[in-house]
Design a protein around this motif. Structure first.
Motif, PDB file in Angstrom:
ATOM      1  N   LEU A   1       8.374 -43.573  32.257  1.00 20.88           N
ATOM      2  CA  LEU A   1       8.039 -42.832  33.471  1.00 20.88           C
ATOM      3  C   LEU A   1       7.166 -41.610  33.214  1.00 20.88           C
ATOM      4  O   LEU A   1       6.604 -41.044  34.143  1.00 20.88           O
ATOM      5  N   GLY A   2       7.101 -41.169  31.963  1.00 22.28           N
ATOM      6  CA  GLY A   2       6.224 -40.061  31.605  1.00 22.28           C
ATOM      7  C   GLY A   2       6.570 -38.763  32.314  1.00 22.28           C
ATOM      8  O   GLY A   2       7.741 -38.457  32.564  1.00 22.28           O
ATOM      9  N   ASN A   3       5.534 -38.020  32.660  1.00 19.22           N
ATOM     10  CA  ASN A   3       5.716 -36.701  33.274  1.00 19.22           C
ATOM     11  C   ASN A   3       6.221 -36.766  34.705  1.00 19.22           C
ATOM     12  O   ASN A   3       6.431 -35.728  35.324  1.00 19.22           O
ATOM     13  N   GLN A   4       6.395 -37.961  35.226  1.00 20.00           N
ATOM     14  CA  GLN A   4       6.927 -38.089  36.579  1.00 20.00           C
ATOM     15  C   GLN A   4       8.454 -38.043  36.606  1.00 20.00           C
ATOM     16  O   GLN A   4       9.053 -38.154  37.663  1.00 20.00           O
ATOM     17  N   LEU A   5       9.080 -37.879  35.444  1.00 17.48           N
ATOM     18  CA  LEU A   5      10.536 -37.853  35.357  1.00 17.48           C
ATOM     19  C   LEU A   5      11.020 -36.523  34.800  1.00 17.48           C
ATOM     20  O   LEU A   5      10.490 -36.027  33.805  1.00 17.48           O
ATOM     21  N   CYS A   6      12.024 -35.973  35.434  1.00 21.16           N
ATOM     22  CA  CYS A   6      12.763 -34.830  34.894  1.00 21.16           C
ATOM     23  C   CYS A   6      14.251 -35.180  34.949  1.00 21.16           C
ATOM     24  O   CYS A   6      14.711 -35.801  35.902  1.00 21.16           O
ATOM     25  N   THR A   7      14.978 -34.769  33.908  1.00 21.14           N
ATOM     26  CA  THR A   7      16.392 -35.093  33.791  1.00 21.14           C
ATOM     27  C   THR A   7      17.219 -33.822  33.811  1.00 21.14           C
ATOM     28  O   THR A   7      16.900 -32.847  33.119  1.00 21.14           O
ATOM     29  N   TYR A   8      18.274 -33.847  34.582  1.00 19.20           N
ATOM     30  CA  TYR A   8      19.177 -32.713  34.730  1.00 19.20           C
ATOM     31  C   TYR A   8      20.595 -33.191  34.445  1.00 19.20           C
ATOM     32  O   TYR A   8      20.927 -34.334  34.744  1.00 19.20           O
ATOM     33  N   THR A   9      21.407 -32.339  33.884  1.00 18.88           N
ATOM     34  CA  THR A   9      22.808 -32.682  33.657  1.00 18.88           C
ATOM     35  C   THR A   9      23.693 -31.600  34.251  1.00 18.88           C
ATOM     36  O   THR A   9      23.334 -30.418  34.265  1.00 18.88           O
ATOM     37  N   ILE A  10      24.843 -32.035  34.740  1.00 20.55           N
ATOM     38  CA  ILE A  10      25.864 -31.120  35.247  1.00 20.55           C
ATOM     39  C   ILE A  10      27.158 -31.474  34.532  1.00 20.55           C
ATOM     40  O   ILE A  10      27.683 -32.586  34.688  1.00 20.55           O
ATOM     41  N   ALA A  11      27.661 -30.534  33.751  1.00 15.88           N
ATOM     42  CA  ALA A  11      28.891 -30.753  32.977  1.00 15.88           C
ATOM     43  C   ALA A  11      30.096 -30.317  33.803  1.00 15.88           C
ATOM     44  O   ALA A  11      30.133 -29.198  34.320  1.00 15.88           O
ATOM     45  N   VAL A  12      31.062 -31.204  33.925  1.00 16.64           N
ATOM     46  CA  VAL A  12      32.317 -30.881  34.602  1.00 16.64           C
ATOM     47  C   VAL A  12      33.437 -30.872  33.572  1.00 16.64           C
ATOM     48  O   VAL A  12      33.333 -31.496  32.525  1.00 16.64           O
ATOM     49  N   GLY A  13      34.476 -30.139  33.852  1.00 15.80           N
ATOM     50  CA  GLY A  13      35.653 -30.167  32.992  1.00 15.80           C
ATOM     51  C   GLY A  13      35.778 -29.024  32.007  1.00 15.80           C
ATOM     52  O   GLY A  13      36.830 -28.803  31.441  1.00 15.80           O
TER      53      GLY A  13
ATOM     54  N   LEU B   1      25.674 -32.700  26.752  1.00 19.70           N
ATOM     55  CA  LEU B   1      24.839 -32.880  27.945  1.00 19.70           C
ATOM     56  C   LEU B   1      23.603 -31.999  27.910  1.00 19.70           C
ATOM     57  O   LEU B   1      22.532 -32.408  28.370  1.00 19.70           O
ATOM     58  N   LYS B   2      23.727 -30.819  27.345  1.00 16.07           N
ATOM     59  CA  LYS B   2      22.548 -29.968  27.184  1.00 16.07           C
ATOM     60  C   LYS B   2      21.532 -30.653  26.282  1.00 16.07           C
ATOM     61  O   LYS B   2      20.325 -30.639  26.555  1.00 16.07           O
ATOM     62  N   GLY B   3      22.000 -31.286  25.217  1.00 16.05           N
ATOM     63  CA  GLY B   3      21.111 -32.020  24.316  1.00 16.05           C
ATOM     64  C   GLY B   3      20.433 -33.189  25.006  1.00 16.05           C
ATOM     65  O   GLY B   3      19.262 -33.479  24.761  1.00 16.05           O
ATOM     66  N   VAL B   4      21.161 -33.865  25.910  1.00 14.22           N
ATOM     67  CA  VAL B   4      20.564 -34.970  26.667  1.00 14.22           C
ATOM     68  C   VAL B   4      19.443 -34.435  27.550  1.00 14.22           C
ATOM     69  O   VAL B   4      18.335 -34.977  27.570  1.00 14.22           O
ATOM     70  N   ALA B   5      19.705 -33.357  28.282  1.00 14.51           N
ATOM     71  CA  ALA B   5      18.675 -32.778  29.158  1.00 14.51           C
ATOM     72  C   ALA B   5      17.475 -32.299  28.351  1.00 14.51           C
ATOM     73  O   ALA B   5      16.321 -32.490  28.757  1.00 14.51           O
ATOM     74  N   GLU B   6      17.731 -31.686  27.209  1.00 15.63           N
ATOM     75  CA  GLU B   6      16.633 -31.181  26.384  1.00 15.63           C
ATOM     76  C   GLU B   6      15.809 -32.306  25.772  1.00 15.63           C
ATOM     77  O   GLU B   6      14.636 -32.108  25.457  1.00 15.63           O
ATOM     78  N   ALA B   7      16.385 -33.498  25.623  1.00 17.12           N
ATOM     79  CA  ALA B   7      15.639 -34.630  25.079  1.00 17.12           C
ATOM     80  C   ALA B   7      14.490 -35.040  26.002  1.00 17.12           C
ATOM     81  O   ALA B   7      13.526 -35.655  25.565  1.00 17.12           O
ATOM     82  N   ASP B   8      14.580 -34.680  27.267  1.00 17.95           N
ATOM     83  CA  ASP B   8      13.533 -34.999  28.234  1.00 17.95           C
ATOM     84  C   ASP B   8      12.400 -33.978  28.192  1.00 17.95           C
ATOM     85  O   ASP B   8      11.269 -34.300  28.494  1.00 17.95           O
ATOM     86  N   ALA B   9      12.664 -32.748  27.863  1.00 23.25           N
ATOM     87  CA  ALA B   9      11.697 -31.642  27.864  1.00 23.25           C
ATOM     88  C   ALA B   9      11.243 -31.290  29.271  1.00 23.25           C
ATOM     89  O   ALA B   9      10.284 -30.555  29.456  1.00 23.25           O
ATOM     90  N   CYS B  10      11.931 -31.799  30.264  1.00 21.40           N
ATOM     91  CA  CYS B  10      11.694 -31.422  31.668  1.00 21.40           C
ATOM     92  C   CYS B  10      13.057 -31.492  32.337  1.00 21.40           C
ATOM     93  O   CYS B  10      13.709 -32.529  32.296  1.00 21.40           O
ATOM     94  N   GLY B  11      13.478 -30.433  32.927  1.00 20.13           N
ATOM     95  CA  GLY B  11      14.814 -30.388  33.515  1.00 20.13           C
ATOM     96  C   GLY B  11      15.680 -29.415  32.742  1.00 20.13           C
ATOM     97  O   GLY B  11      15.197 -28.686  31.864  1.00 20.13           O
ATOM     98  N   PHE B  12      16.956 -29.395  33.059  1.00 17.53           N
ATOM     99  CA  PHE B  12      17.863 -28.460  32.411  1.00 17.53           C
ATOM    100  C   PHE B  12      19.291 -28.937  32.601  1.00 17.53           C
ATOM    101  O   PHE B  12      19.553 -29.906  33.311  1.00 17.53           O
ATOM    102  N   SER B  13      20.208 -28.205  31.993  1.00 11.60           N
ATOM    103  CA  SER B  13      21.614 -28.517  32.048  1.00 11.60           C
ATOM    104  C   SER B  13      22.373 -27.346  32.677  1.00 11.60           C
ATOM    105  O   SER B  13      22.046 -26.191  32.420  1.00 11.60           O
ATOM    106  N   GLU B  14      23.348 -27.650  33.482  1.00 15.09           N
ATOM    107  CA  GLU B  14      24.209 -26.649  34.106  1.00 15.09           C
ATOM    108  C   GLU B  14      25.661 -27.096  33.941  1.00 15.09           C
ATOM    109  O   GLU B  14      25.923 -28.256  33.615  1.00 15.09           O
ATOM    110  N   THR B  15      26.561 -26.196  34.215  1.00 10.08           N
ATOM    111  CA  THR B  15      27.970 -26.551  34.264  1.00 10.08           C
ATOM    112  C   THR B  15      28.417 -26.536  35.719  1.00 10.08           C
ATOM    113  O   THR B  15      27.797 -25.895  36.566  1.00 10.08           O
TER     114      THR B  15
END
Length: 173
Positions: free
Chosen positions: A135-147, A156-170
């Motif tokens: 999907l290239g630059n048309q995709l951004c990934t975000y994560t929300i950690a629960v618990g 989950l932060k590492g997953v979001a950072e693997a995209d280089a677009c998006g971020f991780s929150e709790t």
């Protein structure tokens, strides 16, 4: 233009009297209910980590990909009633590639999970890299950690950072 929420419904989300799955569903509901209804989003809700009695597949599309409606999305979210099983996030990310194939415009993938690294979770960054390559630059990934699990939040932060677009929150933030 498009968003796909991936909800972890594995057994670790069902611990603590189903608190994590309830929190995840509440956050997703709040996000989707706050979206303007006059925009033409395409949306989907994918789950992963099922017990056999819920669905017989490791990942399932509970809603979409279709034009977003609050009522339709909420009905899909309401169909998720309990958690159980393993954590095949890589399978959900691979399926997300199929869900988003042919989508026009920008897309967001939002992963709501406790980030507990159970069997099957380890390949998530590689599966996301493959999705991003398609999907290239048309995709951004975000994560929300629960618990509130620090190791899960780091994963989950590492997953979001693997995209280089998006971020991780709790969930707490």
């Amino acid at each position: 233009d498009n968003f796909l929420i991936i909800l972890d419904t594995s057994s670790s989300m069902g611990k603590d009297a189903e608190q994590n799955i309830r929190t995840g569903k509440n956050i997703i509901g709040a996000i989707t209910q706050s979206l303007p209804t006059d925009l033409n989003f395409n949306a989907g809700l994918r789950t992963f980590g099922h017990r056999d009695r819920l669905w017989n597949k490791p990942t399932t599309l509970a809603y979409g990909m279709t034009q977003y409606t609050q009522d339709g999305f909420q009905a899909g979210l309401d169909s998720v009633t309990y958690a159980g099983g393993t954590s095949p996030l890589p399978s959900a990310l691979e399926a997300a590639g199929k869900d988003l194939r042919g989508s026009q415009g920008n897309s967001a993938v939002i992963i709501v999970s406790d980030g507990q690294v159970m069997a099957g979770m380890e390949g998530a960054p590689a599966a996301l890299a493959k999705l991003k390559a398609n999907l290239g630059n048309q995709l951004c990934t975000y994560t929300i950690a629960v618990g509130g699990n620090p190791a899960g939040e780091r994963f989950l932060k590492g997953v979001a950072e693997a995209d280089a677009c998006g971020f991780s929150e709790t969930a707490d933030s």
